[in-house]
Scaffold this active site. Sequence first.
Site, PDB file in Angstrom:
ATOM      1  N   LYS A 175       0.871  -0.985   0.001  1.00 15.08           N
ATOM      2  CA  LYS A 175       0.215  -0.180   0.152  1.00 15.08           C
ATOM      3  C   LYS A 175       1.103   1.383   0.007  1.00 15.08           C
ATOM      4  O   LYS A 175       1.756   1.672   0.998  1.00 15.08           O
ATOM      5  CB  LYS A 175      -0.881  -0.137   1.376  1.00 15.08           C
ATOM      6  CG  LYS A 175      -2.552   0.720   1.201  1.00 15.08           C
ATOM      7  CD  LYS A 175      -3.134   0.146   2.363  1.00 15.08           C
ATOM      8  CE  LYS A 175      -4.531   0.620   2.343  1.00 15.08           C
ATOM      9  NZ  LYS A 175      -5.211   0.758   3.537  1.00 15.08           N
TER      10      LYS A 175
HETATM   11  C1  E4P Z   1      -8.401   1.562   3.412  1.00 13.11           C
HETATM   12  O1  E4P Z   1      -7.623   1.043   3.057  1.00 13.11           O
HETATM   13  C2  E4P Z   1      -8.213   2.358   4.740  1.00 13.11           C
HETATM   14  O2  E4P Z   1      -7.555   1.664   5.663  1.00 13.11           O
HETATM   15  C3  E4P Z   1      -9.350   2.663   5.497  1.00 13.11           C
HETATM   16  O3  E4P Z   1     -10.596   2.142   4.733  1.00 13.11           O
HETATM   17  C4  E4P Z   1      -9.453   4.130   6.140  1.00 13.11           C
HETATM   18  O4  E4P Z   1     -10.833   4.362   6.547  1.00 13.11           O
HETATM   19  P1  E4P Z   1     -11.172   5.449   7.688  1.00 13.11           P
HETATM   20  O5  E4P Z   1     -11.497   6.757   6.930  1.00 13.11           O
HETATM   21  O6  E4P Z   1     -12.466   4.917   8.382  1.00 13.11           O
HETATM   22  O7  E4P Z   1      -9.700   5.508   8.542  1.00 13.11           O
END
Ligand code: E4P
Length: 224
Positions: free
Chosen positions: A83
């Site tokens: 990522k």
């Molecule tokens: C996705 O890969 C992220 O980890 C996640 O969906 C972020 O979500 P949030 O806005 O609830 O922190």
Amino acid sequence: MKIFLDTANLDSIKMYNDMGLVDGITTNPTLLSKEKGDPEEIMGEIVRMVKGPISLEVISTDYEGMLAEGRRLSKFGKNVVVKIPMTSEGLRAVRSLRNEQIRTNVTLIFSANQALLAAKAGASYVSPFIGRLDDIGEIGMDLVSDIVEIFANYDFECEVLVASVRHPLHVIDAAKLGADIVTLPPDVLAKMISHPLTDIGLARFLEDWRKISTSSHPKLTVPR
Ligand code: E4P
């Protein structure tokens, strides 16, 4: 549509994986910080537990650092997807990792242009953050709609991974738009499973069965 779990919690992952609902996992530093134990060990355990793609996020923000981390994380298992944040340095790292057959998920996507560029750089997944756009008064799902349309126009191989999902309606909207994947916090998946009418209906069936089991069919008992 594929369902990923957006968590680093091993108990939740095991529970939903055992139900056959988990196609992959997304983690991030915030999610890992919520769990007890060594983050590296937790990441390794997740990679072993779930067969599908597991997104593990880099901490570096410079090209060289992201590249080195990406290479190291990819050694956790064949199913690892690195990522990478949506920055100029990140896009360079995406291209280099792709050249080494390492898949990437470009995270923190808040515009269709960012998604378009991430796909062109060679990302396997883009992660538009829907809930965080809703939080600032924008309609997050409009972004998903734009990205799905753009990727279809040009046959990009990159998959649209809807992230920052806050409630079950987000999932229905993403599915209607034809998004490839939603990544769900475990509590959203739990809400999708249950419905008050299911609970009421089941209680009534059991109650009615109890009535006949005590009179005509004494052997067919219902647990109380
Ligand atoms: C996705 O890969 C992220 O980890 C996640 O969906 C972020 O979500 P949030 O806005 O609830 O922190």
